[in-house]
Design a protein around this motif. Structure first.
Motif, PDB file in Angstrom:
ATOM      1  N   VAL A   6       0.836  -0.974   0.274  1.00  0.00           N
ATOM      2  CA  VAL A   6       0.134  -0.276   0.311  1.00  0.00           C
ATOM      3  C   VAL A   6       0.913   1.407  -0.202  1.00  0.00           C
ATOM      4  O   VAL A   6       0.576   2.629  -0.549  1.00  0.00           O
ATOM      5  CB  VAL A   6      -0.711  -0.396   1.251  1.00  0.00           C
ATOM      6  N   GLU A   7       1.953   1.201   0.563  1.00  0.00           N
ATOM      7  CA  GLU A   7       2.648   2.204   1.018  1.00  0.00           C
ATOM      8  C   GLU A   7       3.418   2.367  -0.919  1.00  0.00           C
ATOM      9  O   GLU A   7       3.911   3.780  -0.669  1.00  0.00           O
ATOM     10  CB  GLU A   7       4.280   1.961   2.111  1.00  0.00           C
ATOM     11  N   ARG A   8       3.949   1.827  -1.172  1.00  0.00           N
ATOM     12  CA  ARG A   8       4.616   1.846  -2.249  1.00  0.00           C
ATOM     13  C   ARG A   8       3.661   2.461  -3.609  1.00  0.00           C
ATOM     14  O   ARG A   8       4.247   2.863  -4.265  1.00  0.00           O
ATOM     15  CB  ARG A   8       5.152   0.332  -2.686  1.00  0.00           C
ATOM     16  N   ILE A   9       2.197   1.708  -3.418  1.00  0.00           N
ATOM     17  CA  ILE A   9       1.649   1.998  -4.379  1.00  0.00           C
ATOM     18  C   ILE A   9       1.227   3.530  -4.257  1.00  0.00           C
ATOM     19  O   ILE A   9       1.348   4.483  -5.518  1.00  0.00           O
ATOM     20  CB  ILE A   9       0.032   1.081  -4.539  1.00  0.00           C
ATOM     21  N   ARG A  10       0.967   4.506  -3.169  1.00  0.00           N
ATOM     22  CA  ARG A  10       0.266   4.990  -2.289  1.00  0.00           C
ATOM     23  C   ARG A  10       2.238   6.055  -3.152  1.00  0.00           C
ATOM     24  O   ARG A  10       1.884   7.248  -3.625  1.00  0.00           O
ATOM     25  CB  ARG A  10       0.252   5.599  -0.753  1.00  0.00           C
ATOM     26  N   THR A  64       1.394   7.169  -6.874  1.00  0.00           N
ATOM     27  CA  THR A  64       0.972   7.833  -7.227  1.00  0.00           C
ATOM     28  C   THR A  64       0.487   8.362  -6.724  1.00  0.00           C
ATOM     29  O   THR A  64      -0.651   9.610  -7.953  1.00  0.00           O
ATOM     30  CB  THR A  64      -1.128   6.100  -7.660  1.00  0.00           C
ATOM     31  N   GLY A  65       0.664   9.121  -5.959  1.00  0.00           N
ATOM     32  CA  GLY A  65      -0.014   9.885  -5.203  1.00  0.00           C
ATOM     33  C   GLY A  65      -1.157   9.751  -4.799  1.00  0.00           C
ATOM     34  O   GLY A  65      -1.401  11.054  -3.717  1.00  0.00           O
ATOM     35  N   VAL A  66      -1.569   8.658  -4.669  1.00  0.00           N
ATOM     36  CA  VAL A  66      -3.743   8.627  -4.324  1.00  0.00           C
ATOM     37  C   VAL A  66      -3.057   8.432  -2.727  1.00  0.00           C
ATOM     38  O   VAL A  66      -2.212   8.101  -1.532  1.00  0.00           O
ATOM     39  CB  VAL A  66      -3.689   7.554  -4.542  1.00  0.00           C
ATOM     40  N   SER A  67      -4.244   8.251  -1.723  1.00  0.00           N
ATOM     41  CA  SER A  67      -4.318   8.636   0.134  1.00  0.00           C
ATOM     42  C   SER A  67      -4.249   6.353   0.097  1.00  0.00           C
ATOM     43  O   SER A  67      -4.098   5.842  -1.107  1.00  0.00           O
ATOM     44  CB  SER A  67      -5.702   8.954   0.148  1.00  0.00           C
ATOM     45  N   TYR A  68      -3.859   6.358   1.236  1.00  0.00           N
ATOM     46  CA  TYR A  68      -3.525   5.132   1.914  1.00  0.00           C
ATOM     47  C   TYR A  68      -5.173   4.570   1.534  1.00  0.00           C
ATOM     48  O   TYR A  68      -5.020   3.206   0.926  1.00  0.00           O
ATOM     49  CB  TYR A  68      -3.411   4.936   3.372  1.00  0.00           C
ATOM     50  N   GLU A  69      -6.492   4.688   1.866  1.00  0.00           N
ATOM     51  CA  GLU A  69      -7.465   4.144   1.441  1.00  0.00           C
ATOM     52  C   GLU A  69      -7.910   3.698  -0.120  1.00  0.00           C
ATOM     53  O   GLU A  69      -8.018   2.374  -0.213  1.00  0.00           O
ATOM     54  CB  GLU A  69      -8.509   5.595   2.272  1.00  0.00           C
ATOM     55  N   ALA A  75      -5.245   3.621  -2.558  1.00  0.00           N
ATOM     56  CA  ALA A  75      -4.110   2.191  -2.336  1.00  0.00           C
ATOM     57  C   ALA A  75      -4.870   1.068  -1.993  1.00  0.00           C
ATOM     58  O   ALA A  75      -4.697   0.009  -2.914  1.00  0.00           O
ATOM     59  CB  ALA A  75      -3.133   2.944  -2.208  1.00  0.00           C
ATOM     60  N   LYS A  76      -5.290   1.304  -0.630  1.00  0.00           N
ATOM     61  CA  LYS A  76      -5.972   0.012  -0.086  1.00  0.00           C
ATOM     62  C   LYS A  76      -7.117  -1.147  -0.720  1.00  0.00           C
ATOM     63  O   LYS A  76      -6.521  -2.000  -0.767  1.00  0.00           O
ATOM     64  CB  LYS A  76      -6.252   0.219   1.078  1.00  0.00           C
ATOM     65  N   VAL A  77      -7.535  -0.065  -1.232  1.00  0.00           N
ATOM     66  CA  VAL A  77      -9.140  -0.479  -2.222  1.00  0.00           C
ATOM     67  C   VAL A  77      -8.359  -1.019  -3.616  1.00  0.00           C
ATOM     68  O   VAL A  77      -8.639  -2.228  -3.511  1.00  0.00           O
ATOM     69  CB  VAL A  77      -9.855  -0.093  -2.304  1.00  0.00           C
ATOM     70  N   ALA A  78      -7.687  -0.188  -4.382  1.00  0.00           N
ATOM     71  CA  ALA A  78      -7.355  -0.930  -5.293  1.00  0.00           C
ATOM     72  C   ALA A  78      -6.314  -2.136  -5.584  1.00  0.00           C
ATOM     73  O   ALA A  78      -6.181  -3.408  -5.556  1.00  0.00           O
ATOM     74  CB  ALA A  78      -6.417  -0.303  -5.332  1.00  0.00           C
ATOM     75  N   LEU A  79      -5.290  -2.320  -3.872  1.00  0.00           N
ATOM     76  CA  LEU A  79      -4.447  -3.407  -3.262  1.00  0.00           C
ATOM     77  C   LEU A  79      -5.983  -4.567  -3.393  1.00  0.00           C
ATOM     78  O   LEU A  79      -5.666  -6.194  -4.235  1.00  0.00           O
ATOM     79  CB  LEU A  79      -3.905  -3.494  -2.898  1.00  0.00           C
ATOM     80  N   GLU A  80      -7.025  -4.912  -2.682  1.00  0.00           N
ATOM     81  CA  GLU A  80      -7.933  -5.578  -2.567  1.00  0.00           C
ATOM     82  C   GLU A  80      -8.715  -5.936  -3.422  1.00  0.00           C
ATOM     83  O   GLU A  80      -8.547  -6.929  -4.105  1.00  0.00           O
ATOM     84  CB  GLU A  80      -8.763  -5.614  -1.637  1.00  0.00           C
ATOM     85  N   ALA A  81      -8.556  -4.743  -4.599  1.00  0.00           N
ATOM     86  CA  ALA A  81      -9.633  -5.220  -5.781  1.00  0.00           C
ATOM     87  C   ALA A  81      -9.038  -6.051  -7.175  1.00  0.00           C
ATOM     88  O   ALA A  81      -9.191  -6.457  -7.487  1.00  0.00           O
ATOM     89  CB  ALA A  81     -10.402  -3.464  -6.258  1.00  0.00           C
ATOM     90  N   SER A  82      -7.460  -6.278  -6.489  1.00  0.00           N
ATOM     91  CA  SER A  82      -6.510  -6.975  -7.609  1.00  0.00           C
ATOM     92  C   SER A  82      -5.896  -8.424  -7.621  1.00  0.00           C
ATOM     93  O   SER A  82      -5.446  -8.021  -7.487  1.00  0.00           O
ATOM     94  CB  SER A  82      -5.264  -5.275  -7.712  1.00  0.00           C
ATOM     95  N   ASN A  83      -6.675  -8.501  -5.953  1.00  0.00           N
ATOM     96  CA  ASN A  83      -5.789  -9.502  -5.408  1.00  0.00           C
ATOM     97  C   ASN A  83      -4.323  -9.533  -4.924  1.00  0.00           C
ATOM     98  O   ASN A  83      -3.485 -10.183  -5.266  1.00  0.00           O
ATOM     99  CB  ASN A  83      -5.955 -10.836  -6.429  1.00  0.00           C
ATOM    100  N   ASN A  84      -4.304  -8.177  -4.350  1.00  0.00           N
ATOM    101  CA  ASN A  84      -2.637  -8.403  -4.175  1.00  0.00           C
ATOM    102  C   ASN A  84      -1.490  -7.621  -5.251  1.00  0.00           C
ATOM    103  O   ASN A  84      -0.111  -8.173  -4.254  1.00  0.00           O
ATOM    104  CB  ASN A  84      -2.249  -8.826  -2.516  1.00  0.00           C
ATOM    105  N   ASP A  85      -1.792  -7.375  -5.985  1.00  0.00           N
ATOM    106  CA  ASP A  85      -1.055  -7.523  -7.436  1.00  0.00           C
ATOM    107  C   ASP A  85      -0.766  -5.717  -7.785  1.00  0.00           C
ATOM    108  O   ASP A  85      -1.286  -5.153  -7.929  1.00  0.00           O
ATOM    109  CB  ASP A  85      -1.047  -8.544  -8.431  1.00  0.00           C
TER     110      ASP A  85
END
Length: 184
Positions: A7-11, A14-19, A21-31
């Motif tokens: 989540v930290e790396r995605i944030r 991309t510059g998005v919020s933690y929330e 980033a977490k939603v996107a990670l869960e929606a993509s099966n942790n990829d």
């Protein structure tokens, strides 16, 4: 790598919020890659713009690079046997032409007896070296002077050497005459 690090790396990328980033990670099966693509589709992340970079050759290539390139091209160029024969042929033509332009002069009492091209003198010397050599030396004792016309003086002036040889023979002849007169 655990989900918090992802989540930290995605944030960070991309510059998005933690929330988000977490939603996107869960929606993509942790990829992580799929999560970033998911965020782009949602419009939360701007897709990278395609850029085109154009450089001018003089800015891109340093002078050292160009010199190295030229040296490489020269070292790669291999001369063939035919090219070497052509180069030798060109050199030989220049030597023959130059030897025809240079004249060998024979003078006696400041009057020209004859003149011939240097090439002819070389050929005569090859055919009859001893005869011509002896005639040239004997000619010095009979006041014949030799010179070359069309020669550029470089380190040694050939005509100066010919004059010195003639003067030496003249003085030697005079010394012999004086000794002969002293004996009488």
């Amino acid at each position: 790598m655990d989900n918090l690090e992802k989540v930290e790396r995605i944030r960070e990328k991309t510059g998005v919020s933690y929330e988000d980033a977490k939603v996107a990670l869960e929606a993509s099966n942790n990829d992580m890659l799929d999560a970033i693509v998911y965020l782009e589709k949602l419009g939360k992340v701007n897709a990278p713009k395609q850029s085109q970079y154009i450089t001018r050759p003089e800015e891109y290539h340093s002078s050292e690079f160009q010199q190295a390139q030229e040296n490489y091209e020269k070292s790669c160029k291999k001369s063939t046997f035919g090219e070497k024969v052509d180069n030798f042929g060109d050199w030989f033509k220049r030597v023959i032409k130059r030897s025809c332009e240079i004249k060998f002069n024979v003078d006696r009492y400041e009057e020209r007896v004859f003149s011939l091209p240097l090439l002819a003198l070389i050929i005569i010397m090859i055919v009859a070296f001893w005869l011509v050599g002896i005639l040239l030396i004997v000619g010095l004792f009979f006041d014949y002077k030799y010179s070359f016309e069309g020669v550029n003086p470089t380190t040694v002036d050939i005509n100066d050497l010919c004059n010195k040889a003639s003067d030496t023979c003249t003085s030697l002849r005079e010394d012999i005459k004086n000794e002969k007169n002293d004996i009488k």
